[in-house]
Design a protein around this motif. Structure first.
Motif, PDB file in Angstrom:
ATOM      1  N   UNK A  82       0.839  -1.215   0.000  1.00 11.19           N
ATOM      2  CA  UNK A  82       0.000   0.000   0.000  1.00 11.19           C
ATOM      3  C   UNK A  82       0.866   1.254   0.000  1.00 11.19           C
ATOM      4  N   UNK A  83       1.975   1.222   0.692  1.00  5.99           N
ATOM      5  CA  UNK A  83       2.878   2.373   0.704  1.00  5.99           C
ATOM      6  C   UNK A  83       3.454   2.609  -0.685  1.00  5.99           C
ATOM      7  N   UNK A  84       3.837   1.541  -1.387  1.00  7.01           N
ATOM      8  CA  UNK A  84       4.392   1.678  -2.731  1.00  7.01           C
ATOM      9  C   UNK A  84       3.370   2.303  -3.686  1.00  7.01           C
ATOM     10  N   UNK A  85       2.124   1.803  -3.631  1.00  6.50           N
ATOM     11  CA  UNK A  85       1.077   2.331  -4.522  1.00  6.50           C
ATOM     12  C   UNK A  85       0.811   3.799  -4.223  1.00  6.50           C
ATOM     13  N   UNK A  86       0.719   4.152  -2.944  1.00  4.16           N
ATOM     14  CA  UNK A  86       0.399   5.516  -2.558  1.00  4.16           C
ATOM     15  C   UNK A  86       1.496   6.490  -2.999  1.00  4.16           C
ATOM     16  N   UNK A  87       2.748   6.116  -2.770  1.00  3.50           N
ATOM     17  CA  UNK A  87       3.858   7.008  -3.138  1.00  3.50           C
ATOM     18  C   UNK A  87       3.980   7.124  -4.652  1.00  3.50           C
ATOM     19  N   UNK A  88       3.758   6.014  -5.366  1.00  7.51           N
ATOM     20  CA  UNK A  88       3.862   6.042  -6.818  1.00  7.51           C
ATOM     21  C   UNK A  88       2.866   7.033  -7.419  1.00  7.51           C
ATOM     22  N   UNK A  89       1.597   6.946  -7.029  1.00 12.66           N
ATOM     23  CA  UNK A  89       0.593   7.858  -7.575  1.00 12.66           C
ATOM     24  C   UNK A  89       0.782   9.283  -7.061  1.00 12.66           C
ATOM     25  N   UNK A  90       1.270   9.434  -5.825  1.00 18.42           N
ATOM     26  CA  UNK A  90       1.528  10.776  -5.303  1.00 18.42           C
ATOM     27  C   UNK A  90       2.664  11.447  -6.054  1.00 18.42           C
ATOM     28  N   UNK A  91       3.574  10.646  -6.612  1.00 21.91           N
ATOM     29  CA  UNK A  91       4.677  11.200  -7.389  1.00 21.91           C
ATOM     30  C   UNK A  91       4.257  11.478  -8.833  1.00 21.91           C
ATOM     31  N   UNK A  92       3.483  10.610  -9.428  1.00 22.95           N
ATOM     32  CA  UNK A  92       3.155  10.724 -10.852  1.00 22.95           C
ATOM     33  C   UNK A  92       2.048  11.729 -11.131  1.00 22.95           C
ATOM     34  N   UNK A  93       0.954  11.714 -10.319  1.00 22.56           N
ATOM     35  CA  UNK A  93      -0.247  12.476 -10.651  1.00 22.56           C
ATOM     36  C   UNK A  93      -0.018  13.991 -10.724  1.00 22.56           C
ATOM     37  N   UNK A  94       0.788  14.596  -9.810  1.00 22.77           N
ATOM     38  CA  UNK A  94       1.028  16.039  -9.970  1.00 22.77           C
ATOM     39  C   UNK A  94       1.674  16.378 -11.330  1.00 22.77           C
ATOM     40  N   UNK A  95       2.619  15.550 -11.795  1.00 20.56           N
ATOM     41  CA  UNK A  95       3.223  15.807 -13.101  1.00 20.56           C
ATOM     42  C   UNK A  95       2.193  15.630 -14.223  1.00 20.56           C
ATOM     43  N   UNK A  96       1.380  14.566 -14.152  1.00 24.41           N
ATOM     44  CA  UNK A  96       0.362  14.335 -15.179  1.00 24.41           C
ATOM     45  C   UNK A  96      -0.638  15.488 -15.206  1.00 24.41           C
ATOM     46  N   UNK A  97      -1.028  15.948 -14.014  1.00 25.64           N
ATOM     47  CA  UNK A  97      -1.964  17.060 -13.898  1.00 25.64           C
ATOM     48  C   UNK A  97      -1.382  18.315 -14.557  1.00 25.64           C
ATOM     49  N   UNK A  98      -0.100  18.525 -14.293  1.00 28.24           N
ATOM     50  CA  UNK A  98       0.575  19.696 -14.874  1.00 28.24           C
ATOM     51  C   UNK A  98       0.635  19.588 -16.393  1.00 28.24           C
ATOM     52  N   UNK A  99       0.891  18.393 -16.940  1.00 31.39           N
ATOM     53  CA  UNK A  99       0.970  18.212 -18.393  1.00 31.39           C
ATOM     54  C   UNK A  99      -0.388  18.487 -19.046  1.00 31.39           C
ATOM     55  N   UNK A 100      -1.468  18.029 -18.410  1.00 33.03           N
ATOM     56  CA  UNK A 100      -2.794  18.211 -18.997  1.00 33.03           C
ATOM     57  C   UNK A 100      -3.233  19.675 -19.005  1.00 33.03           C
ATOM     58  N   UNK A 101      -2.736  20.470 -18.054  1.00 34.36           N
ATOM     59  CA  UNK A 101      -3.194  21.859 -17.926  1.00 34.36           C
ATOM     60  C   UNK A 101      -2.198  22.877 -18.477  1.00 34.36           C
ATOM     61  N   UNK A 102      -1.137  22.452 -19.175  1.00 33.58           N
ATOM     62  CA  UNK A 102      -0.315  23.412 -19.906  1.00 33.58           C
ATOM     63  C   UNK A 102       1.047  23.681 -19.349  1.00 33.58           C
ATOM     64  N   UNK A 103       1.538  22.940 -18.402  1.00 31.89           N
ATOM     65  CA  UNK A 103       2.916  23.092 -17.974  1.00 31.89           C
ATOM     66  C   UNK A 103       3.083  23.838 -16.666  1.00 31.89           C
ATOM     67  N   UNK A 104       4.298  24.290 -16.466  1.00 31.99           N
ATOM     68  CA  UNK A 104       4.682  24.911 -15.203  1.00 31.99           C
ATOM     69  C   UNK A 104       3.879  26.173 -14.908  1.00 31.99           C
ATOM     70  N   UNK A 105       3.899  27.110 -15.813  1.00 30.98           N
ATOM     71  CA  UNK A 105       3.342  28.434 -15.534  1.00 30.98           C
ATOM     72  C   UNK A 105       1.841  28.386 -15.344  1.00 30.98           C
ATOM     73  N   UNK A 106       1.131  27.692 -16.225  1.00 37.21           N
ATOM     74  CA  UNK A 106      -0.331  27.722 -16.199  1.00 37.21           C
ATOM     75  C   UNK A 106      -0.910  27.041 -14.955  1.00 37.21           C
ATOM     76  N   UNK A 107      -0.164  26.107 -14.301  1.00 40.72           N
ATOM     77  CA  UNK A 107      -0.685  25.380 -13.132  1.00 40.72           C
ATOM     78  C   UNK A 107      -0.088  25.861 -11.821  1.00 40.72           C
TER      79      UNK A 107
END
Length: 516
Positions: free
Chosen positions: A83-108
């Motif tokens: 459970x720790x591995x799954x939680x850390x993996x998604x906590x690491x990936x999702x912020x980057x994915x969220x940033x990619x979908x909304x236009x990068x560094x500046x826009x988010x």
């Protein structure tokens, strides 16, 4: 769900058996990480709804739902590693994915900073060497996002192209992450303080244990020295006990050689038995017998020549049999038996005296005189109880006298008793002269006679741990009186064993039975 209730989660964290292989700080840090990350996810989920990014809101809200399911699975399975591995993996990936979908560094507003927070937080519930892989993943994601940012910026939604909105989002991210970092730092500091305080306590305890160990070592050395000394004493005592037992066993052989044996008695009285069970190795009870020779009887009469001894008759042969119970038992009693035997030999064998009462009087006088020579007390308390008979086979007469002990005999199926005197042999504390009297009875065919010490009737045992007592002993002798002599002896031995069971023997036991 009850499993995910706050009270249940708190109880689980503080329960030592829950994730018992992990320290409490690990568990607290992990649950704190879940709270803060999901708080950020909910905030960004509502921001997406406000800006109308409905599909994009699936990422933060999905992260929240995934965290709930992961937590439920952890509480049920206690599989912390998965459970720790799954939680850390998604906590690491999702912020980057969220940033990619909304236009990068500046826009988010640099939303990938939440991954930095994950990187910092995981140090609290991962060992340091396990965090290197996550650090490498973060660097790969960061470099990739930086290289692709100019391309991703082309797809920035119109609402996020506003510079003011970008500043607000940046402020929200920095503010929340700053607050969370503050509490994480506080957690680290407090944890470090607790660790230091615990180390101080442990050091004090270690010093105290060292002092106690030193004291225990000294005590052990003292105990070892005492044990060595005790072992030496024990060996000395064993050697002395061995020597004493050897001497007593030798004394037993001497006592057996001095006193008559049951085999010797059977030569004189074939229908007889002797049950002799000493309490100790040597005994304070003994039986004695002798056969007097036929001898002339003279009386002093006045004649023409003065007073002369005139022949009257011949005194017939008699068998003298005595059963003697000396004061005490063991070695003291054994010495008394030697004295009694020597005096009886002198009185009967040397002086040819066959009158039981006169034998008792003479023996009493000799015992008191002998013991008075060595005793510093005016009164002599040592002595013996005794039963003695003179059996005239030709005239079929039995003359009996006793010092406290009776003669029992069975005739025609009934038990009879001839009482002895109330005085013992020896024991000079009586104020009146001792009187020992003879009782003479006819001897009839089938008569069974018993003389005994008090050891059998005084034996403790039975269901209530009481004495066997004279009444029960008398009934037993009457019951077995018709049996052959050897069977009577065996019955008495078995009754004694059955009565005392595992109790120690109370006194010396001596029973002599004869049938005419």
């Amino acid at each position: 769900m009850q499993v995910l209730s706050i009270n249940n989660i708190r109880q689980k964290i503080n329960n030592d058996q829950f994730l018992d292989s992990y320290p409490l700080d690990f568990k607290k840090a992990y649950f704190f990480f879940l709270v803060v990350m999901n708080t950020g996810g909910i905030v960004w989920g509502f921001l997406c709804l406000i800006f109308g990014f409905y599909l994009t809101s699936i990422i933060p809200f999905g992260y929240f739902l995934l965290s709930l399911f992961n937590l439920w699975y952890l509480l049920k399975s206690e599989n912390f590693a998965l459970t720790r591995f799954i939680q850390v993996l998604f906590s690491m990936l999702l912020p980057f994915m969220f940033q990619w979908l909304l236009g990068g560094f500046a826009s988010t507003g640099v939303v990938m900073l939440w991954s930095v927070l994950t990187l910092i937080a995981l140090l609290t519930f991962f060992k340091s060497n396990q965090g290197l892989g996550w650090m490498l993943l973060f660097v790969v994601l960061l470099v990739g996002s930086t290289l692709a940012d100019s391309y991703i910026a082309q797809f920035t939604p119109e609402k996020l192209q506003n510079l003011q909105v970008q500043r607000i989002l940046l402020a929200i991210n920095i503010g929340m992450i700053g607050i969370i970092t503050f509490f994480l730092s506080k957690f680290f500091i407090n944890s470090d303080r607790r660790t230091k305080d615990l180390n101080v306590v442990l050091a004090d305890q270690k010093n105290e244990l060292s002092e106690r160990n030193f004291e225990i070592e000294q005590q052990n050395e003292e105990i070892t020295a005492i044990n060595d000394e005790l072992n030496q004493f024990s060996q000395q005592i064993k050697k002395k006990n061995t020597a004493i037992l050897s001497s007593i066993n030798y004394a037993k052989n001497i006592q057996k050689a001095l006193h008559s044996s049951s085999a010797d008695l059977r030569e004189l009285l074939p229908q007889s038995f002797v049950l002799n069970q000493p309490k100790d190795i040597v005994s304070g009870d003994f039986f004695w017998f002798d056969k007097t020779e036929s001898s002339p009887i003279y009386e002093e009469k006045q004649t023409f020549h003065g007073v002369e001894r005139v022949f009257v008759d011949f005194e017939q042969e008699k068998i003298i049999l005595a059963v003697v119970d000396c004061t005490g038992h063991g070695v003291p009693g054994a010495f008394m038996t030697v004295m009694g035997k020597v005096f009886l030999d002198e009185i009967v064998a040397h002086n040819n005296l066959s009158d039981p009462a006169k034998i008792l009087n003479s023996l009493d006088s000799k015992i008191i005189t002998s013991l008075s020579k060595t005793s510093q007390q005016s009164n002599i308390n040592d002595g013996m109880d005794m039963a003695i008979m003179a059996l005239n086979i030709e005239d079929k007469k039995l003359t009996y006298a006793g010092a406290k002990n009776p003669l029992w005999y069975v005739r025609d199926g009934k038990m009879h008793q001839i009482k002895g005197s109330k005085y013992p042999i020896g024991s000079s504390q009586y104020n009146t002269p001792k009187v020992f009297e003879n009782t003479t009875i006819d001897v009839l065919p089938g008569d069974m006679y018993y003389m005994f010490s008090d050891g059998f009737q005084d034996q403790f045992g039975g269901t209530n741990d009481t004495k066997y007592l004279k009444k029960r002993f008398r009934e037993l002798l009457l019951q077995i009186s018709s049996l052959p002599l050897e069977q009577q002896k065996q019955a008495l031995k078995e009754e004694m064993t059955l009565w005392k069971k595992n109790k120690p023997q109370t006194d010396d036991v001596l029973i002599v039975g004869i049938k005419i």
